[in-house]
Design a protein around this motif. Structure first.
Motif, PDB file in Angstrom:
ATOM      1  N   ALA A  59       0.832  -1.205   0.000  1.00  0.00           N
ATOM      2  CA  ALA A  59       0.000   0.000   0.000  1.00  0.00           C
ATOM      3  C   ALA A  59       0.868   1.258   0.000  1.00  0.00           C
ATOM      4  O   ALA A  59       0.580   2.223  -0.737  1.00  0.00           O
ATOM      5  N   GLU A  60       1.919   1.252   0.810  1.00  0.00           N
ATOM      6  CA  GLU A  60       2.825   2.412   0.827  1.00  0.00           C
ATOM      7  C   GLU A  60       3.512   2.599  -0.529  1.00  0.00           C
ATOM      8  O   GLU A  60       3.623   3.715  -1.028  1.00  0.00           O
ATOM      9  N   ARG A  61       3.971   1.497  -1.096  1.00  0.00           N
ATOM     10  CA  ARG A  61       4.670   1.560  -2.381  1.00  0.00           C
ATOM     11  C   ARG A  61       3.746   2.058  -3.493  1.00  0.00           C
ATOM     12  O   ARG A  61       4.129   2.883  -4.316  1.00  0.00           O
ATOM     13  N   HIS A  62       2.511   1.592  -3.516  1.00  0.00           N
ATOM     14  CA  HIS A  62       1.556   2.016  -4.530  1.00  0.00           C
ATOM     15  C   HIS A  62       1.151   3.481  -4.342  1.00  0.00           C
ATOM     16  O   HIS A  62       0.942   4.197  -5.335  1.00  0.00           O
ATOM     17  N   ALA A  63       1.033   3.930  -3.109  1.00  0.00           N
ATOM     18  CA  ALA A  63       0.709   5.343  -2.865  1.00  0.00           C
ATOM     19  C   ALA A  63       1.845   6.235  -3.367  1.00  0.00           C
ATOM     20  O   ALA A  63       1.589   7.282  -3.985  1.00  0.00           O
ATOM     21  N   GLU A  64       3.066   5.810  -3.107  1.00  0.00           N
ATOM     22  CA  GLU A  64       4.217   6.565  -3.595  1.00  0.00           C
ATOM     23  C   GLU A  64       4.251   6.589  -5.125  1.00  0.00           C
ATOM     24  O   GLU A  64       4.525   7.631  -5.748  1.00  0.00           O
ATOM     25  N   ALA A  65       3.963   5.464  -5.740  1.00  0.00           N
ATOM     26  CA  ALA A  65       3.945   5.395  -7.207  1.00  0.00           C
ATOM     27  C   ALA A  65       2.830   6.269  -7.770  1.00  0.00           C
ATOM     28  O   ALA A  65       3.006   6.927  -8.813  1.00  0.00           O
ATOM     29  N   ALA A  66       1.688   6.321  -7.090  1.00  0.00           N
ATOM     30  CA  ALA A  66       0.583   7.177  -7.555  1.00  0.00           C
ATOM     31  C   ALA A  66       0.989   8.638  -7.517  1.00  0.00           C
ATOM     32  O   ALA A  66       0.660   9.405  -8.430  1.00  0.00           O
ATOM     33  N   GLU A  67       1.717   9.038  -6.461  1.00  0.00           N
ATOM     34  CA  GLU A  67       2.207  10.416  -6.384  1.00  0.00           C
ATOM     35  C   GLU A  67       3.158  10.713  -7.539  1.00  0.00           C
ATOM     36  O   GLU A  67       3.098  11.781  -8.145  1.00  0.00           O
ATOM     37  N   GLN A  68       4.024   9.780  -7.817  1.00  0.00           N
ATOM     38  CA  GLN A  68       4.974   9.966  -8.912  1.00  0.00           C
ATOM     39  C   GLN A  68       4.246  10.057 -10.259  1.00  0.00           C
ATOM     40  O   GLN A  68       4.639  10.843 -11.136  1.00  0.00           O
ATOM     41  N   LEU A  69       3.206   9.273 -10.442  1.00  0.00           N
ATOM     42  CA  LEU A  69       2.469   9.284 -11.705  1.00  0.00           C
ATOM     43  C   LEU A  69       1.637  10.556 -11.865  1.00  0.00           C
ATOM     44  O   LEU A  69       1.376  10.984 -12.993  1.00  0.00           O
ATOM     45  N   THR A  81       8.552   4.231 -13.656  1.00  0.00           N
ATOM     46  CA  THR A  81       7.790   4.104 -12.406  1.00  0.00           C
ATOM     47  C   THR A  81       6.927   2.850 -12.432  1.00  0.00           C
ATOM     48  O   THR A  81       6.892   2.080 -11.465  1.00  0.00           O
ATOM     49  N   GLN A  82       6.240   2.633 -13.544  1.00  0.00           N
ATOM     50  CA  GLN A  82       5.386   1.443 -13.668  1.00  0.00           C
ATOM     51  C   GLN A  82       6.204   0.157 -13.638  1.00  0.00           C
ATOM     52  O   GLN A  82       5.818  -0.816 -12.990  1.00  0.00           O
ATOM     53  N   SER A  83       7.323   0.142 -14.324  1.00  0.00           N
ATOM     54  CA  SER A  83       8.128  -1.088 -14.335  1.00  0.00           C
ATOM     55  C   SER A  83       8.747  -1.350 -12.959  1.00  0.00           C
ATOM     56  O   SER A  83       8.842  -2.506 -12.532  1.00  0.00           O
ATOM     57  N   GLN A  84       9.135  -0.291 -12.252  1.00  0.00           N
ATOM     58  CA  GLN A  84       9.668  -0.473 -10.893  1.00  0.00           C
ATOM     59  C   GLN A  84       8.580  -1.000  -9.963  1.00  0.00           C
ATOM     60  O   GLN A  84       8.832  -1.866  -9.127  1.00  0.00           O
ATOM     61  N   LEU A  85       7.374  -0.487 -10.122  1.00  0.00           N
ATOM     62  CA  LEU A  85       6.246  -0.951  -9.316  1.00  0.00           C
ATOM     63  C   LEU A  85       5.967  -2.432  -9.584  1.00  0.00           C
ATOM     64  O   LEU A  85       5.767  -3.218  -8.639  1.00  0.00           O
ATOM     65  N   LEU A  86       5.975  -2.823 -10.843  1.00  0.00           N
ATOM     66  CA  LEU A  86       5.765  -4.227 -11.199  1.00  0.00           C
ATOM     67  C   LEU A  86       6.881  -5.098 -10.624  1.00  0.00           C
ATOM     68  O   LEU A  86       6.612  -6.172 -10.056  1.00  0.00           O
ATOM     69  N   HIS A  87       8.113  -4.645 -10.737  1.00  0.00           N
ATOM     70  CA  HIS A  87       9.261  -5.381 -10.197  1.00  0.00           C
ATOM     71  C   HIS A  87       9.122  -5.570  -8.687  1.00  0.00           C
ATOM     72  O   HIS A  87       9.301  -6.682  -8.161  1.00  0.00           O
ATOM     73  N   ASP A  88       8.780  -4.499  -7.981  1.00  0.00           N
ATOM     74  CA  ASP A  88       8.621  -4.580  -6.525  1.00  0.00           C
ATOM     75  C   ASP A  88       7.445  -5.467  -6.136  1.00  0.00           C
ATOM     76  O   ASP A  88       7.501  -6.195  -5.142  1.00  0.00           O
ATOM     77  N   ASP A  89       6.364  -5.415  -6.916  1.00  0.00           N
ATOM     78  CA  ASP A  89       5.209  -6.281  -6.643  1.00  0.00           C
ATOM     79  C   ASP A  89       5.580  -7.757  -6.784  1.00  0.00           C
ATOM     80  O   ASP A  89       5.157  -8.587  -5.969  1.00  0.00           O
TER      81      ASP A  89
END
Length: 136
Positions: A59-69, A81-89
């Motif tokens: 949840a924290e990681r996705h909130a941070e990614a949403a801010e970046q987007l 940003t999207q690829s980093q989010l997918l990698h972390d997921d």
């Protein structure tokens, strides 16, 4: 059962240690069952903590990614940003299943430990001696 029969059963149980084991076996089974249930619930709590930690981190990681987007960036930054989010997921999913499996294995090993408490070997051997007929 009248009092005379009850007294003979009780005195027989007091006289033969094997009978004590036989009379106490139900109590032992219930104690092991309750111990096993307690172990199982502790295992479920451990699994829930794993789920909670991974979900909180995601949840924290996705909130941070949403801010970046939301910020105006170059298209390459958005893809990064999207690829980093997918990698972390994917990393979190792997970690989640490993931790969940570890918690399940720990719970199972503790449950097996509870099962070993089911049979008191000294009492079982004493009960077996009652039925043993020596060869002549």
């Amino acid at each position: 059962m009248n009092d005379r029969t009850r007294m003979s059963v009780l005195s027989a149980a007091d006289a033969a240690p094997g009978w004590n084991w036989a009379l106490d076996f139900g109590r032992q089974q219930m104690a092991v069952a309750v111990e096993g249930a307690s172990t199982m619930y502790r295992g479920f709590e451990a699994m829930r903590r794993v789920q909670e930690q991974i979900a909180h981190h995601a949840a924290e990681r996705h909130a941070e990614a949403a801010e970046q987007l939301r910020a105006r960036k170059a298209p390459a930054d958005l893809i990064a940003t999207q690829s980093q989010l997918l990698h972390d997921d994917l990393e979190d999913a792997t970690r989640y299943w490993q931790q969940l499996a570890a918690a399940a294995f720990e719970m199972n090993s503790q449950l097996l430990g509870c099962a070993t408490h089911l049979v008191d070997t000294d009492g079982a051997f004493a009960a077996a001696r009652i039925f043993h007929v020596p060869k002549t």
